[in-house]
Each structure stands twice: as C-alpha cells, then as structure tokens.
Design a protein around this motif. Sequence first.
Motif, PDB file in Angstrom:
ATOM      1  N   TRP A 173       0.013 -28.447   6.802  1.00 13.80           N
ATOM      2  CA  TRP A 173       0.351 -27.228   7.545  1.00 13.80           C
ATOM      3  C   TRP A 173       1.832 -27.220   7.886  1.00 13.80           C
ATOM      4  O   TRP A 173       2.528 -26.210   7.683  1.00 13.80           O
ATOM      5  CB  TRP A 173      -0.514 -27.138   8.794  1.00 13.80           C
ATOM      6  CG  TRP A 173      -0.236 -25.964   9.710  1.00 13.80           C
ATOM      7  CD1 TRP A 173       0.652 -24.941   9.522  1.00 13.80           C
ATOM      8  CD2 TRP A 173      -0.873 -25.701  10.963  1.00 13.80           C
ATOM      9  NE1 TRP A 173       0.623 -24.066  10.576  1.00 13.80           N
ATOM     10  CE2 TRP A 173      -0.301 -24.492  11.470  1.00 13.80           C
ATOM     11  CE3 TRP A 173      -1.863 -26.353  11.703  1.00 13.80           C
ATOM     12  CZ2 TRP A 173      -0.701 -23.958  12.686  1.00 13.80           C
ATOM     13  CZ3 TRP A 173      -2.257 -25.806  12.914  1.00 13.80           C
ATOM     14  CH2 TRP A 173      -1.688 -24.616  13.402  1.00 13.80           C
TER      15      TRP A 173
ATOM     16  N   GLN B  71      -2.201 -19.502   7.691  1.00 17.82           N
ATOM     17  CA  GLN B  71      -3.074 -18.715   6.836  1.00 17.82           C
ATOM     18  C   GLN B  71      -2.949 -19.140   5.370  1.00 17.82           C
ATOM     19  O   GLN B  71      -3.960 -19.235   4.658  1.00 17.82           O
ATOM     20  CB  GLN B  71      -2.749 -17.224   6.987  1.00 17.82           C
ATOM     21  CG  GLN B  71      -3.031 -16.660   8.375  1.00 17.82           C
ATOM     22  CD  GLN B  71      -4.503 -16.670   8.719  1.00 17.82           C
ATOM     23  OE1 GLN B  71      -5.337 -16.329   7.889  1.00 17.82           O
ATOM     24  NE2 GLN B  71      -4.833 -17.073   9.944  1.00 17.82           N
TER      25      GLN B  71
ATOM     26  N   TRP C  76      -4.606 -22.534   5.079  1.00 18.35           N
ATOM     27  CA  TRP C  76      -6.060 -22.424   5.179  1.00 18.35           C
ATOM     28  C   TRP C  76      -6.664 -21.886   3.882  1.00 18.35           C
ATOM     29  O   TRP C  76      -7.751 -22.307   3.478  1.00 18.35           O
ATOM     30  CB  TRP C  76      -6.437 -21.544   6.360  1.00 18.35           C
ATOM     31  CG  TRP C  76      -7.893 -21.653   6.709  1.00 18.35           C
ATOM     32  CD1 TRP C  76      -8.878 -20.739   6.454  1.00 18.35           C
ATOM     33  CD2 TRP C  76      -8.528 -22.749   7.362  1.00 18.35           C
ATOM     34  NE1 TRP C  76     -10.090 -21.195   6.908  1.00 18.35           N
ATOM     35  CE2 TRP C  76      -9.898 -22.439   7.480  1.00 18.35           C
ATOM     36  CE3 TRP C  76      -8.065 -23.971   7.872  1.00 18.35           C
ATOM     37  CZ2 TRP C  76     -10.826 -23.300   8.061  1.00 18.35           C
ATOM     38  CZ3 TRP C  76      -8.999 -24.827   8.465  1.00 18.35           C
ATOM     39  CH2 TRP C  76     -10.340 -24.488   8.550  1.00 18.35           C
ATOM     40  N   ALA C  77      -5.973 -20.961   3.236  1.00 18.79           N
ATOM     41  CA  ALA C  77      -6.466 -20.437   1.963  1.00 18.79           C
ATOM     42  C   ALA C  77      -6.536 -21.546   0.919  1.00 18.79           C
ATOM     43  O   ALA C  77      -7.496 -21.615   0.132  1.00 18.79           O
ATOM     44  CB  ALA C  77      -5.566 -19.306   1.477  1.00 18.79           C
TER      45      ALA C  77
ATOM     46  N   GLN D 212      -3.076 -20.242  14.822  1.00 20.08           N
ATOM     47  CA  GLN D 212      -3.797 -19.984  13.575  1.00 20.08           C
ATOM     48  C   GLN D 212      -3.494 -18.613  12.976  1.00 20.08           C
ATOM     49  O   GLN D 212      -3.874 -18.350  11.827  1.00 20.08           O
ATOM     50  CB  GLN D 212      -5.294 -20.153  13.816  1.00 20.08           C
ATOM     51  CG  GLN D 212      -5.657 -21.601  14.163  1.00 20.08           C
ATOM     52  CD  GLN D 212      -7.120 -21.807  14.435  1.00 20.08           C
ATOM     53  OE1 GLN D 212      -7.876 -20.850  14.629  1.00 20.08           O
ATOM     54  NE2 GLN D 212      -7.556 -23.061  14.452  1.00 20.08           N
ATOM     55  N   ALA D 213      -2.778 -17.769  13.726  1.00 21.32           N
ATOM     56  CA  ALA D 213      -2.352 -16.475  13.190  1.00 21.32           C
ATOM     57  C   ALA D 213      -1.051 -16.577  12.401  1.00 21.32           C
ATOM     58  O   ALA D 213      -0.657 -15.616  11.723  1.00 21.32           O
ATOM     59  CB  ALA D 213      -2.176 -15.470  14.325  1.00 21.32           C
ATOM     60  N   ARG D 214      -0.395 -17.723  12.464  1.00 23.81           N
ATOM     61  CA  ARG D 214       0.883 -17.877  11.782  1.00 23.81           C
ATOM     62  C   ARG D 214       0.689 -17.780  10.261  1.00 23.81           C
ATOM     63  O   ARG D 214      -0.292 -18.304   9.708  1.00 23.81           O
ATOM     64  CB  ARG D 214       1.525 -19.208  12.150  1.00 23.81           C
ATOM     65  CG  ARG D 214       1.935 -19.294  13.618  1.00 23.81           C
ATOM     66  CD  ARG D 214       2.542 -20.635  13.948  1.00 23.81           C
ATOM     67  NE  ARG D 214       3.785 -20.869  13.240  1.00 23.81           N
ATOM     68  CZ  ARG D 214       4.976 -20.427  13.632  1.00 23.81           C
ATOM     69  NH1 ARG D 214       5.084 -19.717  14.743  1.00 23.81           N
ATOM     70  NH2 ARG D 214       6.052 -20.693  12.923  1.00 23.81           N
ATOM     71  N   PRO D 215       1.603 -17.122   9.551  1.00 22.93           N
ATOM     72  CA  PRO D 215       1.455 -16.983   8.098  1.00 22.93           C
ATOM     73  C   PRO D 215       1.329 -18.316   7.378  1.00 22.93           C
ATOM     74  O   PRO D 215       0.554 -18.425   6.408  1.00 22.93           O
ATOM     75  CB  PRO D 215       2.731 -16.238   7.690  1.00 22.93           C
ATOM     76  CG  PRO D 215       3.124 -15.462   8.905  1.00 22.93           C
ATOM     77  CD  PRO D 215       2.752 -16.329  10.068  1.00 22.93           C
TER      78      PRO D 215
END
Length: 219
Positions: free
Chosen positions: A17, A208, A211-212, A202-205
């Motif tokens: 991350w 994301q 996570w993908a 967890q909203a940070r690009p």
Amino acid sequence: MITLYGVYRSRASRPLWLLAEIGGEFTHVPVIQAYRLADAKSPDAPLNTASPDYLAINPQGLIPAMVDDGLLLTESMAITLHIARRYGGPLGPADGAEQSLMEQWALFAATAVEPPALEILLAVEAGGDTLPETRAAIRVSAEKLRRPLARLERHLGAHDWLVGDRFTAADINTAECLRYAQGYPALLAEFPHVSAWLARCQARPAFQAFWARREAEPV
C-alpha cells in the motif's frame, strides 16, 4: 532499488500500500504462503514460503521480506517504516520526534490491535453470527480491542491522522491491522472517530488501486 517478496493477501499489504502511495519503481516477487498450496514442495509449485530459494532469503519462512541496497528486512512494519523514511517524503517522518511516534504507533498496532482484530477475522470466517462458538469468540476478542480503540478514538477526536496532522505510514500500518476487525462493524460503530479515520484511509486512490490488485489474487 527495492525488491519486495510477498503477495497482496498477506502482511505484505502494508508496504505494498505504501509503495502504491509513493508511486516509485520497485521489484515485486510474489511469494505465496506454503499453507495455501496443496503441495508446497512439488516441483511445479509456485515460489512459496517453503521454497528453498525463499528460505535462503528468510529462513523463518514468513512474508514479507525486503531487500534494499543490500539491507534485508523481514518484518512488515519495519519494512513499511524504512520505505517511508527513505523514499516516502511526507509519508515518512519529518524529524526524530515523528520517527519515534511512527514507531510507537507501529508497536501499538502490532501488539494491541492486530491480535484481537485477527481473532475477529478468523471467527467471522469460521461462522460469525451463525454459530454460538464463533459469536462467543467474537465477543471476547471485541472486548480485548475496546481499550486500544478507545485510545485511538481519543487521539482521532483531536486529529485527522496519527502523526503530524497528515496521512503517513503510521496510518497505513495501523489501518491495515484494524482492517481485520471490519467484519464486525458493530464494534467499530462504537468508535465514530476511528471509523471515520479508517474510511478516509481506505478512500485514498492508492488504497483503492492496491485493493484491486489484492482482489485479483487467488484466494
């Protein structure tokens, strides 16, 4: 150049991350946990934690591991803090005091948050609310987690982030430990500042995108 060993579905998530946040180049060597394979020692098995080539890097047989200009580190939070300090700019410490605070939060997350949060994750996966024994296990683990969450709640009631009033590696390490407890939302609902902070993280690009990649890995 950083070489990071591990898969996204592991504690390698923490440095992965961070590396997504930084956006720099690094070499990623996927090393899967041996217990996830039917026969980890089969000649056609993918590189895993029981592979001789990996055991030569980390004889403990755990992931992640990192090599950076000859420096070998084998603990996820130490790896994350090293990368942040050396390459992370504002994601790393601005001075010695911030470095100490980041180390404090990492130890807090590893010792006070991760063990009961991981217990909750395992109990949820084993049955959650559907079985009396897993319901009881979740209640016990949630009680263990309430005291450290109360500490986080007090801090995050006065600050948006853990260190320096900006998002840093301290948030990554702590958020990734607390993520294990998200399968029991009733507990997190007791701590609104913690819940809001975790949502911001967890909203940070970069999260994301990370996570993908994690979701694309085999379970």
